[in-house]
Motif scaffolding. Structure first.
Motif, PDB file in Angstrom:
ATOM      1  N   LEU A  69       2.908  10.855   2.531  1.00 27.23           N
ATOM      2  CA  LEU A  69       2.671  12.242   2.125  1.00 27.23           C
ATOM      3  C   LEU A  69       3.942  13.070   2.234  1.00 27.23           C
ATOM      4  N   GLY A  70       4.688  12.856   3.304  1.00 24.26           N
ATOM      5  CA  GLY A  70       5.936  13.583   3.455  1.00 24.26           C
ATOM      6  C   GLY A  70       6.913  13.280   2.339  1.00 24.26           C
ATOM      7  N   ALA A  71       6.982  12.008   1.935  1.00 22.69           N
ATOM      8  CA  ALA A  71       7.884  11.617   0.858  1.00 22.69           C
ATOM      9  C   ALA A  71       7.422  12.149  -0.487  1.00 22.69           C
ATOM     10  N   ALA A  72       6.101  12.295  -0.652  1.00 22.16           N
ATOM     11  CA  ALA A  72       5.567  12.716  -1.946  1.00 22.16           C
ATOM     12  C   ALA A  72       5.551  14.225  -2.148  1.00 22.16           C
ATOM     13  N   MET A  73       5.546  14.982  -1.060  1.00 23.59           N
ATOM     14  CA  MET A  73       5.367  16.430  -1.187  1.00 23.59           C
ATOM     15  C   MET A  73       6.633  17.158  -1.612  1.00 23.59           C
ATOM     16  N   GLY A  74       7.786  16.550  -1.450  1.00 22.94           N
ATOM     17  CA  GLY A  74       9.004  17.228  -1.847  1.00 22.94           C
ATOM     18  C   GLY A  74      10.202  16.318  -1.740  1.00 22.94           C
TER      19      GLY A  74
ATOM     20  N   ASP B  79      16.303   9.776  -2.279  1.00 22.96           N
ATOM     21  CA  ASP B  79      14.922   9.928  -1.813  1.00 22.96           C
ATOM     22  C   ASP B  79      14.200   8.585  -1.779  1.00 22.96           C
ATOM     23  N   ARG B  80      14.390   7.770  -2.814  1.00 24.49           N
ATOM     24  CA  ARG B  80      13.750   6.448  -2.834  1.00 24.49           C
ATOM     25  C   ARG B  80      14.263   5.571  -1.706  1.00 24.49           C
ATOM     26  N   ASP B  81      15.582   5.525  -1.553  1.00 27.38           N
ATOM     27  CA  ASP B  81      16.160   4.665  -0.518  1.00 27.38           C
ATOM     28  C   ASP B  81      15.812   5.154   0.888  1.00 27.38           C
ATOM     29  N   SER B  82      15.706   6.459   1.053  1.00 29.14           N
ATOM     30  CA  SER B  82      15.329   7.007   2.362  1.00 29.14           C
ATOM     31  C   SER B  82      13.905   6.627   2.713  1.00 29.14           C
ATOM     32  N   PHE B  83      13.019   6.692   1.723  1.00 26.28           N
ATOM     33  CA  PHE B  83      11.629   6.270   1.954  1.00 26.28           C
ATOM     34  C   PHE B  83      11.580   4.792   2.317  1.00 26.28           C
ATOM     35  N   GLU B  84      12.307   3.963   1.565  1.00 26.65           N
ATOM     36  CA  GLU B  84      12.310   2.530   1.841  1.00 26.65           C
ATOM     37  C   GLU B  84      12.884   2.235   3.222  1.00 26.65           C
ATOM     38  N   PHE B  85      13.924   2.956   3.611  1.00 25.87           N
ATOM     39  CA  PHE B  85      14.525   2.758   4.930  1.00 25.87           C
ATOM     40  C   PHE B  85      13.516   3.074   6.026  1.00 25.87           C
TER      41      PHE B  85
ATOM     42  N   LEU C  64      10.233   3.256   5.804  1.00 29.03           N
ATOM     43  CA  LEU C  64       9.085   2.359   5.743  1.00 29.03           C
ATOM     44  C   LEU C  64       9.403   0.998   6.349  1.00 29.03           C
ATOM     45  N   THR C  65      10.537   0.411   5.977  1.00 26.44           N
ATOM     46  CA  THR C  65      10.858  -0.923   6.496  1.00 26.44           C
ATOM     47  C   THR C  65      11.181  -0.888   7.985  1.00 26.44           C
ATOM     48  N   MET C  66      11.845   0.174   8.462  1.00 26.11           N
ATOM     49  CA  MET C  66      12.103   0.294   9.890  1.00 26.11           C
ATOM     50  C   MET C  66      10.785   0.404  10.666  1.00 26.11           C
ATOM     51  N   PHE C  67       9.862   1.166  10.117  1.00 30.59           N
ATOM     52  CA  PHE C  67       8.556   1.337  10.750  1.00 30.59           C
ATOM     53  C   PHE C  67       7.807   0.008  10.813  1.00 30.59           C
ATOM     54  N   VAL C  68       7.763  -0.691   9.688  1.00 31.91           N
ATOM     55  CA  VAL C  68       7.013  -1.948   9.641  1.00 31.91           C
ATOM     56  C   VAL C  68       7.702  -3.027  10.479  1.00 31.91           C
ATOM     57  N   ASP C  69       9.030  -3.067  10.448  1.00 34.11           N
ATOM     58  CA  ASP C  69       9.743  -4.042  11.281  1.00 34.11           C
ATOM     59  C   ASP C  69       9.495  -3.777  12.770  1.00 34.11           C
ATOM     60  N   GLY C  70       9.447  -2.503  13.138  1.00 32.63           N
ATOM     61  CA  GLY C  70       9.151  -2.160  14.525  1.00 32.63           C
ATOM     62  C   GLY C  70       7.746  -2.578  14.924  1.00 32.63           C
ATOM     63  N   LEU C  71       6.807  -2.410  14.015  1.00 34.95           N
ATOM     64  CA  LEU C  71       5.441  -2.852  14.282  1.00 34.95           C
ATOM     65  C   LEU C  71       5.379  -4.368  14.441  1.00 34.95           C
TER      66      LEU C  71
ATOM     67  N   TRP D 285       0.829  -1.207   0.000  1.00 30.51           N
ATOM     68  CA  TRP D 285       0.000   0.000   0.000  1.00 30.51           C
ATOM     69  C   TRP D 285       0.861   1.253   0.000  1.00 30.51           C
ATOM     70  N   ALA D 286       1.829   1.322   0.909  1.00 29.17           N
ATOM     71  CA  ALA D 286       2.667   2.511   1.027  1.00 29.17           C
ATOM     72  C   ALA D 286       3.442   2.772  -0.256  1.00 29.17           C
ATOM     73  N   ARG D 287       3.994   1.731  -0.846  1.00 31.69           N
ATOM     74  CA  ARG D 287       4.790   1.899  -2.068  1.00 31.69           C
ATOM     75  C   ARG D 287       3.927   2.339  -3.248  1.00 31.69           C
ATOM     76  N   SER D 288       2.774   1.740  -3.401  1.00 29.94           N
ATOM     77  CA  SER D 288       1.921   2.125  -4.522  1.00 29.94           C
ATOM     78  C   SER D 288       1.312   3.506  -4.300  1.00 29.94           C
ATOM     79  N   TYR D 289       1.048   3.852  -3.049  1.00 27.30           N
ATOM     80  CA  TYR D 289       0.522   5.169  -2.699  1.00 27.30           C
ATOM     81  C   TYR D 289       1.544   6.247  -3.059  1.00 27.30           C
ATOM     82  N   ARG D 290       2.805   6.024  -2.651  1.00 35.38           N
ATOM     83  CA  ARG D 290       3.850   6.994  -2.976  1.00 35.38           C
ATOM     84  C   ARG D 290       4.020   7.116  -4.489  1.00 35.38           C
TER      85      ARG D 290
END
Length: 215
Positions: free
Chosen positions: A145-150, A184-190, A192-199, A84-89
């Motif tokens: 949204l933060g990744a997409a806005m700039g 920017d792509r790698d920062s978003f992936e980092f 996102l994966t840290m967030f999901v791994d923490g969850l 979801w997050a990847r396709s949304y971005r």
């Protein structure tokens, strides 16, 4: 003498032209008068199809949201959240100027609400308490949204002297613009994966006290 022909309007054609203006001139650059001029019609002709600019923007936003994939929640909450997050971005990256409108919330947009329902339902079915499922959905949206806005990387200049003398820890910052897409792509992936791994660790770990309601 032949009468001048009026361009044939369609709701789809109006939405396409509106998004072209937004992409070029920004969200504030769209007006019904400017849109009518681009389509070669009078403004009242647009109001027959869309009574307000807000109504038009809602349908433009809905078309963008239809590209966002939430089907992976059928394979698990983690897979669903990542897809979801990847396709949304990716969907927002095509039209960053409309992101502030989408950031306001789904309102009554069916495309957005169907996705919110699938996300929340997928998280709750996987064992997340409803309130935490809501916060996970909101937190993921904030990240996207933060990744997409700039672009973080394009916020730097390519002149090394700007940073070298006064900001020694930013000695390589002038190189960021050159590699902006990758950074920017790698920062978003980092993030996102840290967030999901923490969850995932939280869900798999011993029972913990729920997040306090600070309202």
């Amino acid at each position: 003498m032949a009468r001048p022909t009026t361009p044939l309007l369609s709701r789809a054609g109006i939405r396409i032209s509106a998004l072209e203006i937004i992409d070029r001139d920004g969200l504030d650059g769209l007006s019904m008068r400017k849109l009518a001029a681009a389509l070669g019609v009078s403004a009242p002709a647009l109001y027959f199809h869309y009574p307000t600019k807000e109504h038009l923007l809602d349908e433009v936003a809905s078309e963008i949201m239809e590209k966002v994939d939430v089907s992976a929640f059928a394979h698990g909450w983690r897979e669903g959240l990542l897809a979801w997050a990847r396709s949304y971005r990716a969907a927002l990256a095509e039209h960053p100027n409309i992101v502030p409108f989408l950031a306001r919330g789904p309102g009554q947009r069916d495309a957005s609400l169907r996705r919110a329902d699938a996300i929340h339902g997928g998280l709750v079915a996987a064992g997340w308490p409803p309130r935490e499922a809501t916060m996970i959905g909101a937190s993921t949206k904030y990240l996207v949204l933060g990744a997409a806005m700039g672009s973080f990387s394009r916020g730097f200049v390519d002149d090394v002297q700007v940073y070298l003398d006064r900001y020694p820890s930013l000695g390589d910052a002038h190189r960021l613009r050159e590699h902006a897409d990758t950074v920017d792509r790698d920062s978003f992936e980092f993030a996102l994966t840290m967030f999901v791994d923490g969850l995932a660790a939280r869900l798999a770990g011993p029972a913990t006290a729920p997040v306090q309601d600070r309202r």
